[in-house]
Design an enzyme around this catalytic site. Structure first.
Site, PDB file in Angstrom:
ATOM      1  N   LYS A 103      44.109 -23.369  26.862  1.00 45.80           N
ATOM      2  CA  LYS A 103      44.077 -22.168  26.000  1.00 45.80           C
ATOM      3  C   LYS A 103      45.509 -21.694  25.702  1.00 45.80           C
ATOM      4  O   LYS A 103      46.387 -22.529  25.509  1.00 45.80           O
ATOM      5  CB  LYS A 103      43.220 -21.083  26.659  1.00 45.80           C
ATOM      6  CG  LYS A 103      41.848 -21.617  27.069  1.00 45.80           C
ATOM      7  CD  LYS A 103      40.882 -20.562  27.497  1.00 45.80           C
ATOM      8  CE  LYS A 103      39.578 -21.214  27.914  1.00 45.80           C
ATOM      9  NZ  LYS A 103      38.539 -20.278  28.258  1.00 45.80           N
ATOM     10  N   HIS A 119      34.703 -24.236  20.099  1.00 46.23           N
ATOM     11  CA  HIS A 119      34.790 -23.433  21.320  1.00 46.23           C
ATOM     12  C   HIS A 119      34.366 -22.002  20.991  1.00 46.23           C
ATOM     13  O   HIS A 119      34.686 -21.474  19.930  1.00 46.23           O
ATOM     14  CB  HIS A 119      36.223 -23.463  21.873  1.00 46.23           C
ATOM     15  CG  HIS A 119      36.298 -22.890  23.252  1.00 46.23           C
ATOM     16  ND1 HIS A 119      36.282 -21.534  23.497  1.00 46.23           N
ATOM     17  CD2 HIS A 119      36.361 -23.487  24.460  1.00 46.23           C
ATOM     18  CE1 HIS A 119      36.339 -21.333  24.804  1.00 46.23           C
ATOM     19  NE2 HIS A 119      36.385 -22.506  25.421  1.00 46.23           N
ATOM     20  N   GLU A 176      28.813 -25.080  27.045  1.00 46.79           N
ATOM     21  CA  GLU A 176      29.536 -23.981  27.688  1.00 46.79           C
ATOM     22  C   GLU A 176      28.826 -22.659  27.422  1.00 46.79           C
ATOM     23  O   GLU A 176      29.030 -22.038  26.353  1.00 46.79           O
ATOM     24  CB  GLU A 176      30.966 -23.889  27.137  1.00 46.79           C
ATOM     25  CG  GLU A 176      31.803 -25.122  27.360  1.00 46.79           C
ATOM     26  CD  GLU A 176      33.292 -24.777  27.354  1.00 46.79           C
ATOM     27  OE1 GLU A 176      33.948 -25.018  28.361  1.00 46.79           O
ATOM     28  OE2 GLU A 176      33.784 -24.262  26.336  1.00 46.79           O
TER      29      GLU A 176
HETATM   30  P1  PGA Z   1      36.732 -21.544  32.311  1.00 46.30           P
HETATM   31  O1  PGA Z   1      36.847 -21.891  30.753  1.00 46.30           O
HETATM   32  O2  PGA Z   1      36.755 -22.847  33.064  1.00 46.30           O
HETATM   33  O3  PGA Z   1      37.930 -20.684  32.591  1.00 46.30           O
HETATM   34  O4  PGA Z   1      35.447 -20.803  32.496  1.00 46.30           O
HETATM   35  C1  PGA Z   1      36.192 -23.006  30.214  1.00 46.30           C
HETATM   36  C2  PGA Z   1      36.431 -23.106  28.735  1.00 46.30           C
HETATM   37  O5  PGA Z   1      36.591 -22.063  28.072  1.00 46.30           O
HETATM   38  O6  PGA Z   1      36.476 -24.219  28.172  1.00 46.30           O
END
Ligand code: PGA
Length: 260
Positions: free
Chosen positions: A21, A103, A181
């Site tokens: 990110k 995403h 996700e």
């Molecule tokens: P996280 O994020 O592992 O911090 O929950 C996963 C993602 O957003 O791909």
């Protein structure tokens, strides 16, 4: 029920993909993190840093680790008057081999179906693999609408099916991967039960088989070094997309270890 270790004997590798990110804050930290990631056998490891860190991270990564980007321009696969955008061909030129598309953090900023379609189209046109993210909100999960939401998000993949029937590139990285996700599991420490994740993965597989494609299906959302082992033992989970825990070298290497 077959387990992932049975599957490791078969041809499909597992995937552990880092989504950094908008992290880390400095180039120095990005390089140091990249240097500490260990490649693995039977497991494809990928890292998607910020665009500004791409070249330095590539130079620091073990060559066996795949480099990716977190988005690409929806406007063009090439070049043009699109201030602030980075295109699929520019990403490829810098060594990226995959891109995250859909995403939830991007969908929430207004990524429409047409934008998603264009991004997938541009990625595939230059040979970038696509990690297509899907997932439901908490209220949809609680109302048992997960499958309906995901079926909707998967629908646009049908038009790409003919390009995806041979679903691996020359480096054996799948051309398309799905990352399930749940939005409420991202960065929260919350997660559906393993049973629920498996059910959703089975559903995704069924929908995509209906389109004639069978991509690896990853789970993402609060994956860490403590839960990776359980996830890795499921034959329905082909890997993980990791946010927060991918920024800690030791935790990320432990997650890779669980899937290799
Ligand atoms: P996280 O994020 O592992 O911090 O929950 C996963 C993602 O957003 O791909």
């Amino acid at each position: 029920m077959s387990t992932r270790s049975d599957q490791a004997m078969s041809t499909q590798p597992s995937y552990v993909i880092a989504n950094w990110k908008l992290n880390p804050a400095t180039l120095k930290e990005a390089v140091s993190l990249a240097q500490s990631i260990q490649p693995a056998t039977h497991c494809v490891v990928g890292v998607s840093p910020s665009f500004v860190h791409l070249s330095a991270v590539q130079a620091a990564l073990d060559p066996a680790i795949a480099l990716g980007v977190q988005t690409i321009s929806a406007q063009t696969a090439q070049t043009g008057a699109f201030t602030g955008d980075v295109s699929a061909s520019q990403a490829t030129d810098l060594g990226a081999t995959f891109v995250l598309i859909g995403h939830s953090e991007c969908r929430q900023q207004g990524e429409t179906e047409q934008i998603l379609y264009n991004k997938i189209d541009h990625a595939l046109s230059v040979g970038l693999s696509v990690v297509y993210c899907v997932g439901e909100h908490k209220h949809e999960y609680e109302a048992a609408k997960t499958q309906a939401v995901i079926a909707n998000q998967l629908a646009l993949l049908e038009s790409f099916a003919s390009k995806l029937t041979a679903n691996t590139d020359a480096n054996q990285f799948a051309k398309l991967l799905i990352a399930y996700e749940p939005i409420w599991a991202i960065g929260t420490g919350l997660m559906p039960s393993l049973h629920d994740i498996e059910q959703t993965h089975r559903f995704i597989k069924k929908v995509l088989l209906g389109f004639g494609i069978c991509p690896p299906i990853l789970y993402g959302g609060s994956v860490n070094q403590d839960n990776a082992n359980d996830l890795s033992h499921s034959s329905y989970i082909d890997g993980v997309l990791v946010g927060g825990a991918s920024l800690k070298a030791q935790a990320f290497n432990q997650i890779i270890g669980a899937f290799s």
